[in-house]
Design a protein around this motif. Structure first.
Motif, PDB file in Angstrom:
ATOM      1  N   SER A  86      -1.255   1.421   3.081  1.00 63.00           N
ATOM      2  CA  SER A  86      -1.380   2.504   2.288  1.00 63.00           C
ATOM      3  C   SER A  86      -2.877   2.997   2.177  1.00 63.00           C
ATOM      4  O   SER A  86      -3.335   4.124   2.068  1.00 63.00           O
ATOM      5  N   THR A  87      -3.684   1.675   2.021  1.00 61.94           N
ATOM      6  CA  THR A  87      -5.278   1.861   1.772  1.00 61.94           C
ATOM      7  C   THR A  87      -5.818   0.639   1.943  1.00 61.94           C
ATOM      8  O   THR A  87      -5.120  -0.512   1.689  1.00 61.94           O
ATOM      9  N   ARG A  88      -7.051   0.655   2.194  1.00 62.83           N
ATOM     10  CA  ARG A  88      -7.831  -0.657   2.412  1.00 62.83           C
ATOM     11  C   ARG A  88      -8.914  -0.568   1.466  1.00 62.83           C
ATOM     12  O   ARG A  88      -9.771   0.437   1.144  1.00 62.83           O
ATOM     13  N   LEU A  89      -8.981  -1.735   0.620  1.00 62.18           N
ATOM     14  CA  LEU A  89     -10.189  -1.693  -0.305  1.00 62.18           C
ATOM     15  C   LEU A  89     -10.951  -2.796  -0.107  1.00 62.18           C
ATOM     16  O   LEU A  89     -10.762  -3.933   0.360  1.00 62.18           O
ATOM     17  N   MET A 108       3.917   1.847 -13.121  1.00 61.58           N
ATOM     18  CA  MET A 108       3.422   0.778 -12.548  1.00 61.58           C
ATOM     19  C   MET A 108       3.134   1.213 -11.344  1.00 61.58           C
ATOM     20  O   MET A 108       3.691   1.884 -10.466  1.00 61.58           O
ATOM     21  N   GLU A 109       2.274   0.303 -10.520  1.00 63.84           N
ATOM     22  CA  GLU A 109       1.702   0.329  -9.266  1.00 63.84           C
ATOM     23  C   GLU A 109       1.852  -0.960  -8.667  1.00 63.84           C
ATOM     24  O   GLU A 109       0.987  -1.717  -8.499  1.00 63.84           O
ATOM     25  N   PRO A 110       3.151  -1.172  -7.638  1.00 62.34           N
ATOM     26  CA  PRO A 110       3.293  -2.403  -7.273  1.00 62.34           C
ATOM     27  C   PRO A 110       2.888  -2.223  -5.713  1.00 62.34           C
ATOM     28  O   PRO A 110       3.063  -1.369  -5.085  1.00 62.34           O
ATOM     29  N   PHE A 111       2.136  -3.576  -5.465  1.00 58.56           N
ATOM     30  CA  PHE A 111       1.655  -3.500  -4.152  1.00 58.56           C
ATOM     31  C   PHE A 111       1.955  -4.792  -3.258  1.00 58.56           C
ATOM     32  O   PHE A 111       1.760  -6.154  -4.147  1.00 58.56           O
ATOM     33  N   TYR A 112       1.847  -4.765  -1.817  1.00 58.05           N
ATOM     34  CA  TYR A 112       1.904  -6.117  -1.278  1.00 58.05           C
ATOM     35  C   TYR A 112       0.580  -6.133  -0.599  1.00 58.05           C
ATOM     36  O   TYR A 112       0.198  -5.249   0.004  1.00 58.05           O
ATOM     37  N   VAL A 146       1.750 -10.465  -4.078  1.00 55.28           N
ATOM     38  CA  VAL A 146       2.177  -9.103  -4.788  1.00 55.28           C
ATOM     39  C   VAL A 146       1.570  -8.777  -5.787  1.00 55.28           C
ATOM     40  O   VAL A 146       1.443  -9.728  -6.583  1.00 55.28           O
ATOM     41  N   ALA A 147       1.316  -7.595  -6.272  1.00 58.70           N
ATOM     42  CA  ALA A 147       0.720  -7.260  -7.464  1.00 58.70           C
ATOM     43  C   ALA A 147       1.154  -6.077  -7.959  1.00 58.70           C
ATOM     44  O   ALA A 147       1.734  -5.186  -7.203  1.00 58.70           O
ATOM     45  N   CYS A 148       1.296  -6.090  -9.355  1.00 58.82           N
ATOM     46  CA  CYS A 148       1.726  -4.934 -10.167  1.00 58.82           C
ATOM     47  C   CYS A 148       0.875  -4.513 -11.109  1.00 58.82           C
ATOM     48  O   CYS A 148       0.593  -5.290 -12.007  1.00 58.82           O
ATOM     49  N   VAL A 149       0.095  -3.372 -10.896  1.00 58.22           N
ATOM     50  CA  VAL A 149      -0.828  -2.832 -11.749  1.00 58.22           C
ATOM     51  C   VAL A 149      -0.409  -1.716 -12.631  1.00 58.22           C
ATOM     52  O   VAL A 149       0.296  -0.752 -12.244  1.00 58.22           O
ATOM     53  N   TYR A 150      -0.498  -1.894 -13.958  1.00 53.82           N
ATOM     54  CA  TYR A 150      -0.328  -1.042 -15.142  1.00 53.82           C
ATOM     55  C   TYR A 150      -1.601  -0.401 -15.733  1.00 53.82           C
ATOM     56  O   TYR A 150      -2.416  -1.082 -16.005  1.00 53.82           O
TER      57      TYR A 150
END
Length: 191
Positions: free
Chosen positions: A84-87, A113-117, A184-188
């Motif tokens: 989805s994006t590269r940081l 929430m924003e969950p990411f792999y 895995v991260a979930c950002v709120y």
């Protein structure tokens, strides 16, 4: 999602609010050059400035990362992971390694929430700048060791370990001893 698409969304939202780049920089605390670079698609965006910019624009982080809106559940199969994006890192001034984010709730409307792999590649840098922003984060290590500096403490997560913390405390997620990791991260971030 490409950096160009994120930049286009930032520009579109900023202009819809009739804000100049300078006004958005003042509201978000980001440098004018960072906003210009993101809008032009020339700067690989970082999470902390993006969070600050989205808050200043009154939208959630997912608004910049999503391609479309879906009122139903967001189902992502393991075979559907797309970058989805590269940081570059969690701060533009830091180089804690490369982070490749795969959104796990892309298209889910009105989420909080924003969950990411995330795949983390090590960096050669020896000094790292910590970041802080409103909200909370939860990380779950899948592969390789993952290092989290949180305030004055350092935590090393092995596969199966997790950590949950307040993002307002200066922190950084990075490679441990030059090893790659997946988590895995979930950002709120509060609206």
């Amino acid at each position: 999602m490409s950096e160009t698409r994120i930049g286009s969304k930032v520009t579109e939202l900023r202009e819809a609010l009739q804000l100049s780049v300078e006004e958005l920089a003042e509201r978000s605390g980001a440098e004018v050059s960072v906003i210009l670079g993101i809008e032009a698609g020339e700067l690989v965006p970082s999470l902390t400035p993006l969070i600050r910019i989205t808050r200043a624009l009154g939208v959630r982080l997912g608004t910049l990362l999503d391609d479309d809106e879906n009122l139903g559940p967001a189902l992502v199969r393991s075979t559907d992971y797309t970058e989805s994006t590269r940081l570059k890192a969690l701060e533009t001034k830091s180089d804690a390694g490369g982070l490749v984010f795969h959104a796990l709730a892309e298209g889910k409307a009105s989420r909080h929430m924003e969950p990411f792999y995330i795949t983390l590649t090590p960096s050669e840098a020896s000094e790292h700048e910590l970041s802080a922003h409103e909200g909370e984060e939860w990380l779950f290590a899948l592969e390789g060791p993952l290092e989290i500096e949180y305030g004055k403490d350092i935590y090393v997560l092995q596969p199966g370990d997790s950590i949950y913390y307040d993002s307002i405390v200066p922190h950084q997620v990075r490679s441990h001893q030059g090893q790659s990791a997946k988590f895995v991260a979930c950002v709120y971030t509060p609206a």
